[in-house]
Design an enzyme around this catalytic site. Structure first.
Site, PDB file in Angstrom:
ATOM      1  N   SER A 199       0.871  -1.184   0.000  1.00  0.00           N
ATOM      2  CA  SER A 199       0.000   0.000   0.000  1.00  0.00           C
ATOM      3  C   SER A 199       0.903   1.228   0.000  1.00  0.00           C
ATOM      4  O   SER A 199       0.944   2.012   0.935  1.00  0.00           O
ATOM      5  CB  SER A 199      -0.973  -0.023   1.173  1.00  0.00           C
ATOM      6  OG  SER A 199      -0.371   0.315   2.372  1.00  0.00           O
ATOM      7  N   HIS A 259      -3.196  -5.911   2.174  1.00  0.00           N
ATOM      8  CA  HIS A 259      -2.312  -6.954   2.693  1.00  0.00           C
ATOM      9  C   HIS A 259      -2.940  -8.335   2.739  1.00  0.00           C
ATOM     10  O   HIS A 259      -2.283  -9.316   3.049  1.00  0.00           O
ATOM     11  CB  HIS A 259      -1.800  -6.584   4.090  1.00  0.00           C
ATOM     12  CG  HIS A 259      -0.902  -5.387   4.083  1.00  0.00           C
ATOM     13  ND1 HIS A 259      -0.506  -4.738   5.228  1.00  0.00           N
ATOM     14  CD2 HIS A 259      -0.311  -4.722   3.059  1.00  0.00           C
ATOM     15  CE1 HIS A 259       0.278  -3.716   4.918  1.00  0.00           C
ATOM     16  NE2 HIS A 259       0.407  -3.684   3.613  1.00  0.00           N
ATOM     17  N   GLU A 283      -4.914  -2.399   9.123  1.00  0.00           N
ATOM     18  CA  GLU A 283      -4.220  -2.980  10.279  1.00  0.00           C
ATOM     19  C   GLU A 283      -4.896  -2.602  11.594  1.00  0.00           C
ATOM     20  O   GLU A 283      -5.204  -1.432  11.818  1.00  0.00           O
ATOM     21  CB  GLU A 283      -2.761  -2.470  10.349  1.00  0.00           C
ATOM     22  CG  GLU A 283      -1.938  -2.860   9.150  1.00  0.00           C
ATOM     23  CD  GLU A 283      -0.607  -2.093   9.043  1.00  0.00           C
ATOM     24  OE1 GLU A 283      -0.052  -1.715  10.094  1.00  0.00           O
ATOM     25  OE2 GLU A 283      -0.157  -1.878   7.912  1.00  0.00           O
ATOM     26  N   GLU A 310       1.792  -9.370   6.664  1.00  0.00           N
ATOM     27  CA  GLU A 310       2.632  -9.043   7.825  1.00  0.00           C
ATOM     28  C   GLU A 310       2.440 -10.023   8.973  1.00  0.00           C
ATOM     29  O   GLU A 310       2.907  -9.784  10.082  1.00  0.00           O
ATOM     30  CB  GLU A 310       2.326  -7.608   8.300  1.00  0.00           C
ATOM     31  CG  GLU A 310       2.732  -6.563   7.264  1.00  0.00           C
ATOM     32  CD  GLU A 310       2.474  -5.131   7.714  1.00  0.00           C
ATOM     33  OE1 GLU A 310       1.963  -4.935   8.838  1.00  0.00           O
ATOM     34  OE2 GLU A 310       2.785  -4.217   6.940  1.00  0.00           O
ATOM     35  N   ASP A 319      -4.077   1.210  11.407  1.00  0.00           N
ATOM     36  CA  ASP A 319      -3.604   1.859  10.183  1.00  0.00           C
ATOM     37  C   ASP A 319      -4.752   1.762   9.185  1.00  0.00           C
ATOM     38  O   ASP A 319      -5.073   0.669   8.712  1.00  0.00           O
ATOM     39  CB  ASP A 319      -2.347   1.186   9.626  1.00  0.00           C
ATOM     40  CG  ASP A 319      -1.837   1.893   8.370  1.00  0.00           C
ATOM     41  OD1 ASP A 319      -2.494   2.870   7.928  1.00  0.00           O
ATOM     42  OD2 ASP A 319      -0.803   1.468   7.831  1.00  0.00           O
ATOM     43  N   GLU A 375      -3.250   5.703  12.140  1.00  0.00           N
ATOM     44  CA  GLU A 375      -2.376   6.055  11.020  1.00  0.00           C
ATOM     45  C   GLU A 375      -3.206   6.244   9.744  1.00  0.00           C
ATOM     46  O   GLU A 375      -4.143   5.481   9.495  1.00  0.00           O
ATOM     47  CB  GLU A 375      -1.364   4.918  10.848  1.00  0.00           C
ATOM     48  CG  GLU A 375      -0.365   5.094   9.723  1.00  0.00           C
ATOM     49  CD  GLU A 375       0.578   3.892   9.646  1.00  0.00           C
ATOM     50  OE1 GLU A 375       0.922   3.310  10.708  1.00  0.00           O
ATOM     51  OE2 GLU A 375       0.961   3.505   8.533  1.00  0.00           O
ATOM     52  N   ASP A 398       1.590   8.446   7.305  1.00  0.00           N
ATOM     53  CA  ASP A 398       2.478   7.515   6.594  1.00  0.00           C
ATOM     54  C   ASP A 398       2.496   7.927   5.118  1.00  0.00           C
ATOM     55  O   ASP A 398       3.396   8.642   4.668  1.00  0.00           O
ATOM     56  CB  ASP A 398       1.972   6.084   6.796  1.00  0.00           C
ATOM     57  CG  ASP A 398       2.677   5.064   5.911  1.00  0.00           C
ATOM     58  OD1 ASP A 398       3.734   5.372   5.348  1.00  0.00           O
ATOM     59  OD2 ASP A 398       2.167   3.921   5.775  1.00  0.00           O
ATOM     60  N   LYS A 458       9.888   5.355   7.310  1.00  0.00           N
ATOM     61  CA  LYS A 458      10.274   4.169   6.532  1.00  0.00           C
ATOM     62  C   LYS A 458      11.431   4.582   5.627  1.00  0.00           C
ATOM     63  O   LYS A 458      11.217   5.304   4.642  1.00  0.00           O
ATOM     64  CB  LYS A 458       9.110   3.719   5.655  1.00  0.00           C
ATOM     65  CG  LYS A 458       7.898   3.172   6.403  1.00  0.00           C
ATOM     66  CD  LYS A 458       6.716   3.035   5.441  1.00  0.00           C
ATOM     67  CE  LYS A 458       5.585   2.186   5.998  1.00  0.00           C
ATOM     68  NZ  LYS A 458       4.374   2.250   5.134  1.00  0.00           N
ATOM     69  N   HIS A 468       8.517  -1.021   9.561  1.00  0.00           N
ATOM     70  CA  HIS A 468       8.768  -2.020   8.521  1.00  0.00           C
ATOM     71  C   HIS A 468       7.871  -1.756   7.307  1.00  0.00           C
ATOM     72  O   HIS A 468       7.078  -0.813   7.305  1.00  0.00           O
ATOM     73  CB  HIS A 468       8.487  -3.425   9.077  1.00  0.00           C
ATOM     74  CG  HIS A 468       7.033  -3.670   9.426  1.00  0.00           C
ATOM     75  ND1 HIS A 468       6.542  -4.926   9.700  1.00  0.00           N
ATOM     76  CD2 HIS A 468       5.960  -2.826   9.546  1.00  0.00           C
ATOM     77  CE1 HIS A 468       5.248  -4.843   9.968  1.00  0.00           C
ATOM     78  NE2 HIS A 468       4.883  -3.589   9.877  1.00  0.00           N
ATOM     79  N   LYS A 492       6.959   0.050  14.511  1.00  0.00           N
ATOM     80  CA  LYS A 492       5.878  -0.789  13.974  1.00  0.00           C
ATOM     81  C   LYS A 492       6.535  -1.869  13.140  1.00  0.00           C
ATOM     82  O   LYS A 492       7.073  -1.593  12.073  1.00  0.00           O
ATOM     83  CB  LYS A 492       4.955   0.090  13.113  1.00  0.00           C
ATOM     84  CG  LYS A 492       3.650  -0.576  12.756  1.00  0.00           C
ATOM     85  CD  LYS A 492       2.702   0.371  12.043  1.00  0.00           C
ATOM     86  CE  LYS A 492       2.762   0.177  10.570  1.00  0.00           C
ATOM     87  NZ  LYS A 492       1.560   0.656   9.837  1.00  0.00           N
TER      88      LYS A 492
HETATM   89  P1  PGA Z   1       3.043  -1.212   3.085  1.00  0.00           P
HETATM   90  O1  PGA Z   1       2.092  -1.146   4.331  1.00  0.00           O
HETATM   91  O2  PGA Z   1       4.396  -1.603   3.530  1.00  0.00           O
HETATM   92  O3  PGA Z   1       2.369  -2.239   2.222  1.00  0.00           O
HETATM   93  O4  PGA Z   1       3.020   0.164   2.462  1.00  0.00           O
HETATM   94  C1  PGA Z   1       2.493  -0.691   5.570  1.00  0.00           C
HETATM   95  C2  PGA Z   1       1.796   0.564   5.952  1.00  0.00           C
HETATM   96  O5  PGA Z   1       0.922   1.075   5.208  1.00  0.00           O
HETATM   97  O6  PGA Z   1       2.108   1.105   6.993  1.00  0.00           O
HETATM   98 ZN    ZN Z   2       0.573   2.784   6.748  1.00  0.00          ZN
END
Ligand code: PGA
Ligand code: ZN
Length: 399
Positions: free
Chosen positions: A42, A146, A155, A196, A232, A273, A300, A325, A353, A376
């Protein structure tokens, strides 16, 4: 001492079975560092560009490796990362790929730490860190991008905010994950796991809230400290023609703000998030104004670890925390800059992650080195426990 002698790049597997870039950096003094790029599903629209792996490796070999070998010191992270940027020549690493860039950047840091004989978190700034360890936010139920046929919300995250130590927090999240597995089994609801490692049952979001609430309460009673939970919502993935589409529910921006504010109140959420679209600075600000004193509103896809996008958010009080990230922006230096800007402006940092991961545990060191209050990185599964177990080891060593 830390001059780079060799940079080797190869394709290895990630946790989804896709190829990803792995880098080895060797210094003239015999230092060695190895790191691999993670990969999102995503992904935010404004992230640095992940190129197809073979393309990224070929381009980095051609443009970046000759500028590094024999010329740049692994111990000078800024120089390594500036060299990667200069070799790439674009704003978004679309020439050598953010996947090659981040793997080399992290491998250089590890090689320098190896030469110095220090743990990575120490090399990355550990000498000035406070005594705290990040609280792990553990993905326990999820769907979205996911997992197929699962919750619309991406999430549901266990948040052991009262844990007395990092290992208590890590074990509590695993226990919440296990408790949810048992509850699903009791109800006869089959559940595979998402990318995940979170449970991915075919249930509604409303059912998932009840399930997660029950599990965190049960585990909290058992372990004797407070466990909350968070979300999330990855809203950019669900935003279509000005509306938020979560399963059968379709909401306008104002309705989405009301919905999220209501959830924060009802479930005492510790963390939310991406509750709104990645361009919705004003709507983020409205939500943060309403519930920002009760919970973390984290960007994010909104910020993509990018200082310019974070600055724009700070200007309008869009959020009160940022996801970090390194592969969203391409280098460790850029990630550090985002963390510094965030911290200076009272934003909490959540080092994270990606859904596609490897055994690489760099983010555990990054979180500790920068005093990040949260990390996270999942709950179960080898590529997730690689980071969680590394956190436990760091805490054990550092105390
Ligand atoms: P992604 O998802 O690593 O698939 O982008 C994680 C997130 O959205 O935090
Ligand atoms: Zn996210």
């Amino acid at each position: 001492m830390t001059r780079i002698e060799t940079v080797r790049l190869r394709a290895v597997l990630d946790s989804r079975g896709n190829k990803t870039v792995e880098a080895d950096v060797l210094t003239e003094s015999g230092g060695f560092g190895r790191a691999a790029a993670p990969s999102g599903a995503s992904t935010g629209e404004y992230e640095a560009i992940e190129l197809p792996v073979n393309e990224a490796i070929a381009a980095a070999r051609e443009h970046a490796v000759p500028r590094l070998e024999g010329r740049v010191y692994a111990g000078d992270q800024r120089e390594v990362d500036d060299t990667l940027r200069a070799a790439d020549g674009t704003e978004d690493f679309s020439e050598i790929g953010a996947n090659s860039a981040v793997a080399i950047s992290m491998a250089a840091a590890k090689a320098a730490a190896d030469v110095l004989g220090a743990p990575l978190y120490q090399h990355l700034g550990g000498a000035f860190r406070g005594g705290n360890f990040p609280i792990p936010l553990g993905n326990v139920v999820g769907g979205g991008e996911h997992a197929q046929e699962a919750t619309a919300i991406q999430e549901f995250l266990s948040a052991p905010v009262g844990a007395p130590s990092v290992k208590d927090a890590v074990f509590a999240n695993a226990q919440v994950h296990g408790e949810i597995g048992s509850l699903l089994e009791e109800r006869g609801t089959p559940a595979a796991k998402g990318d995940e490692g979170a449970w991915a049952p075919s249930i509604s979001d409303a059912e998932a809230f009840e399930l997660v609430e029950e599990a965190v309460e049960t585990v909290s009673d058992d372990v004797g400290f407070e466990i909350k939970f968070g979300l999330d919502m990855a809203a950019a993935e669900t935003f279509e023609d000005g509306e938020y589409v979560y399963g059968d529910e379709v909401r306008s921006t104002e309705e989405q703000i009301d919905y999220v504010a209501g959830l924060v109140d009802e479930y005492d959420l510790a963390y939310v998030e991406d509750p709104l679209d990645e361009d919705a600075y004003e709507a983020f600000a409205e939500l943060t104004e309403r519930v920002g004193s009760q919970t973390l509103i984290c960007g994010d896809d909104l910020f993509v670890t990018n200082v310019e996008r974070l600055e724009a958010g700070i200007d309008v009080d869009a959020a009160n925390s940022i996801l970090i990230k390194p592969n969203q922006i391409g280098t460790l230096s850029d990630a550090f800059d985002a963390i510094e800007l965030a911290t200076r402006n009272g934003y909490e940092t959540v080092v994270s992650h990606r859904s596609g991961e490897t055994e690489d545990a760099t983010i555990a060191h990054l979180a500790v080195a920068t005093d990040a209050p949260f990390i996270k990185t999942g709950t179960v599964g080898g590529e997730r426990t690689a980071k969680l177990n590394e956190l436990i080891r760091i805490a054990d060593e550092a105390l």
